[in-house]
Design an enzyme around this catalytic site. Sequence first.
Site, short mmCIF file in Angstrom:
data_model
loop_
_atom_site.label_atom_id
_atom_site.label_comp_id
_atom_site.label_asym_id
_atom_site.label_seq_id
_atom_site.Cartn_x
_atom_site.Cartn_y
_atom_site.Cartn_z
N LYS A 1 -0.85 12.65 2.62
CA LYS A 1 -1.60 13.10 3.78
C LYS A 1 -0.65 13.87 4.68
CE LYS A 1 -1.23 8.44 5.70
NZ LYS A 1 -1.46 7.30 4.78
N SER B 1 6.30 4.26 8.29
CA SER B 1 5.16 5.00 8.83
C SER B 1 4.95 4.75 10.32
CB SER B 1 3.92 4.63 8.01
OG SER B 1 2.84 5.45 8.37
N HIS B 2 3.80 4.20 10.68
CA HIS B 2 3.44 4.02 12.08
C HIS B 2 3.91 2.68 12.63
CE1 HIS B 2 0.63 2.46 9.25
NE2 HIS B 2 0.33 1.52 10.13
N ASP C 1 2.60 11.90 8.67
CA ASP C 1 1.53 12.12 7.69
C ASP C 1 0.15 11.81 8.28
OD1 ASP C 1 1.97 9.40 7.69
OD2 ASP C 1 2.02 9.18 5.51
N ARG C 2 0.10 11.04 9.37
CA ARG C 2 -1.20 10.76 10.00
C ARG C 2 -1.50 11.74 11.12
NH1 ARG C 2 -2.33 4.32 10.44
NH2 ARG C 2 -1.81 3.87 8.29
N ARG D 1 7.96 -2.50 2.68
CA ARG D 1 8.14 -2.55 4.13
C ARG D 1 8.52 -3.94 4.56
NH1 ARG D 1 3.22 0.85 6.81
NH2 ARG D 1 3.60 2.67 5.51
N ARG E 1 -8.85 -6.35 7.95
CA ARG E 1 -9.47 -5.12 8.43
C ARG E 1 -10.97 -5.20 8.13
NH1 ARG E 1 -4.99 -2.63 9.78
NH2 ARG E 1 -3.31 -2.12 8.32
N THR F 1 -7.97 2.09 -1.19
CA THR F 1 -7.14 2.45 -0.04
C THR F 1 -5.72 2.83 -0.47
OG1 THR F 1 -8.41 1.02 1.41
CG2 THR F 1 -6.16 1.51 2.08
N GLU G 1 -8.62 9.51 4.56
CA GLU G 1 -8.83 8.08 4.80
C GLU G 1 -9.20 7.87 6.26
OE1 GLU G 1 -6.45 5.12 2.41
OE2 GLU G 1 -4.89 6.50 3.06
N GLU G 2 -9.93 6.79 6.49
CA GLU G 2 -10.34 6.45 7.86
C GLU G 2 -9.14 6.16 8.75
OE1 GLU G 2 -9.59 3.18 8.98
OE2 GLU G 2 -8.77 2.84 6.98
N SER G 3 -8.00 5.82 8.13
CA SER G 3 -6.81 5.41 8.88
C SER G 3 -6.01 6.62 9.37
CB SER G 3 -5.96 4.51 8.01
OG SER G 3 -5.71 5.14 6.75
N ASP H 1 6.08 9.10 10.44
CA ASP H 1 6.55 10.01 9.39
C ASP H 1 5.68 11.26 9.27
OD1 ASP H 1 4.50 8.39 8.46
OD2 ASP H 1 5.18 8.46 6.38
N THR I 1 0.83 -1.21 0.00
CA THR I 1 0.00 0.00 0.00
C THR I 1 0.87 1.26 0.00
OG1 THR I 1 -1.54 -1.25 1.38
CG2 THR I 1 -1.98 1.09 1.14
N ASP J 1 2.03 10.46 13.42
CA ASP J 1 2.67 9.13 13.38
C ASP J 1 4.16 9.22 13.04
OD1 ASP J 1 2.49 9.69 10.66
OD2 ASP J 1 2.27 7.58 10.15
C1 G1P Z 1 -2.88 1.33 5.87
C2 G1P Z 1 -4.18 2.12 5.88
C3 G1P Z 1 -4.29 2.93 4.61
C4 G1P Z 1 -3.08 3.83 4.47
C5 G1P Z 1 -1.80 3.02 4.57
C6 G1P Z 1 -0.56 3.90 4.59
O1 G1P Z 1 -2.85 0.46 4.77
O2 G1P Z 1 -5.28 1.25 6.03
O3 G1P Z 1 -5.48 3.67 4.64
O4 G1P Z 1 -3.10 4.52 3.25
O5 G1P Z 1 -1.81 2.24 5.76
O6 G1P Z 1 -0.56 4.78 5.68
P1 G1P Z 1 -3.24 -1.11 4.86
O7 G1P Z 1 -2.36 -1.72 5.91
O8 G1P Z 1 -4.67 -1.16 5.27
O9 G1P Z 1 -3.00 -1.64 3.47
ZN ZN Z 2 2.65 7.51 8.11
#
Ligand code: G1P
Ligand code: ZN
Length: 543
Positions: free
Chosen positions: A376, A113-114, A281-282, A22, A496, A344, A363-365, A279, A18, A277
């Site tokens: 973001k 990221s997170h 962006d969240r 990683r 999810r 997504t 996004e909801e995330s 980096d 996504t 988060d």
């Molecule tokens: C998750 C979030 C998605 C976001 C991505 C990167 O991806 O659900 O909305 O864009 O992290 O921050 P997922 O692990 O669901 O593929």
């Molecule tokens: Zn991030």
Amino acid sequence: MSRLIIPTTPFTDQKPGTSGLRKRVGMFCQPHYLENFVQAIFAAVPALQGNTLVLGGDGRFHNEVALQTILRMAAANGVARVIVARHGLLSTPAASHLIRLHGAAGGIILSASHNPGGPDGDFGIKFNAANGGPAPEALTDAMYRAACALHEYAISDAADIDLSQLGSHHIESTQIEVVDPVADYATLMQQLFDFDAIRDWLRSGHRVRLDALHAVGGPYAVHLFEDLLGAPLGSVRNAAPQPDFAGGHPDPNPASCPEMIAQMLRDDAPDFAAAFDGDADRNMVLGRHCVVTPSDSLAILAANARLLPQFRDGLPGVARSMPTSQAVDAVARTEGFDWYETPTGWKYFGNLLDAGRIALCGEESYGTGAAHVREKDGIWAALAWLNLLAAKRQSVADIVTAHWARFGRHAYSRHDYEGLSLEHGDAMLARLRGQIATLPGQQLGDLRVQAADDFAYTDPMDGSVSQRQGVRVLFEGGARAVFRLSGTGTEGATLRVYLERYLADPAQHGLATQQALAPLVAVAGELAGIAAISGRTAADVVT
Ligand code: G1P
Ligand code: ZN
């Protein structure tokens, strides 16, 4: 200094998910692993040759070693200029901004990221294209193909560059510029928001709490909220970036930040709080006695857009990822602007933003952003909310309640089942897909299925089609259950389950979210066969 050609063999698991590639740190530390993927980027993006590359990361363990390797490889691959952040600390939105500001051919951001960091944590690498946004699918596919066919990479044997000082250097004939990434980003933010109004609001006795969760957002937040806006010193907590995020999980959501939630539910809580988060962006946005869901945050910003200088002329349109609640759709319908539903991942917003079809998306995330960059942007979101509070002179809770009164409430929650075996994850999705044809019209408890599908998206700008983006089950009355497998995990599978119920009646707006969604949780669990397939009876993470 000389340019070396190193023979290598492909790693077959270098398929970006996504948000970039990683893996566990250990994976990236093995010989040639990082180098192979970086060479695949240079192979897939020939425009980098003779052009500018932006480089930085979220400061997690292995960041600095990897940055030096990439600098040497950029030089050996003919990049003309690399703009690298001091200490290598570059938030994802700031990277997006630097790419656009300097007309770079792209940027490499080192971040997972997170996801947790440290020697046993995760590491990641992502490429952003010349528009500043995440590489679209066609490009990540090209990288994967290049990685699978690789038999050598180019690297200079030059010494390390001192990234602790601003300045200019050379490796081979490549110019390396170490820049202050916070300054340019702060200048951009000052163009978007009414800093005087926010300063007045803060001066009139309002209190804020910002939390960088020991990650890269710290220096940005301190400069913006404390230095420029005058919030008292210490308003930004956990501001010094650490390679292991102090052992924490730098994910701004209620599950990862229980202490912050507890504080904000007290009577003496600050007026506003936000967390960012790894980096930056969240974002998570909170008020006193009020946790704002990301879906609601997007809808509220859309409904009040004209109060923000950035959107003074109104919004051409908005976009949300498919699993994000339909709250923003209700705003778009009422206000008369376009709205788009995308798969997504932020990469799907890029074309819509580039074309000017949308100016706000989310996004909801815990991701919210706008057209000023192509990512973001956590700090931007907190500033947008502060600007809103300053303009409306209402509390966060009052703004949310008034929004629900006008548009209805979209009660919303995401339930994650983590650490499933890949087989179990696939079996659940297969079971859901197998029911799509027969679900419409079925009565499941109190809920009647209206429609079901496996979400597919055709990009309105370039016509590219993305299939199998998650199973949607839509119920009469606006409730939804959405299912997909995570594309960012580094081990096993994560299911999810996204749950949404529309509450039109204000008498129901005070319901606790999980209580409002309980019937839907049960139905969703049955549909996916969660207990039957995996034996799990409850989600691991509820946000
Ligand atoms: C998750 C979030 C998605 C976001 C991505 C990167 O991806 O659900 O909305 O864009 O992290 O921050 P997922 O692990 O669901 O593929
Ligand atoms: Zn991030």
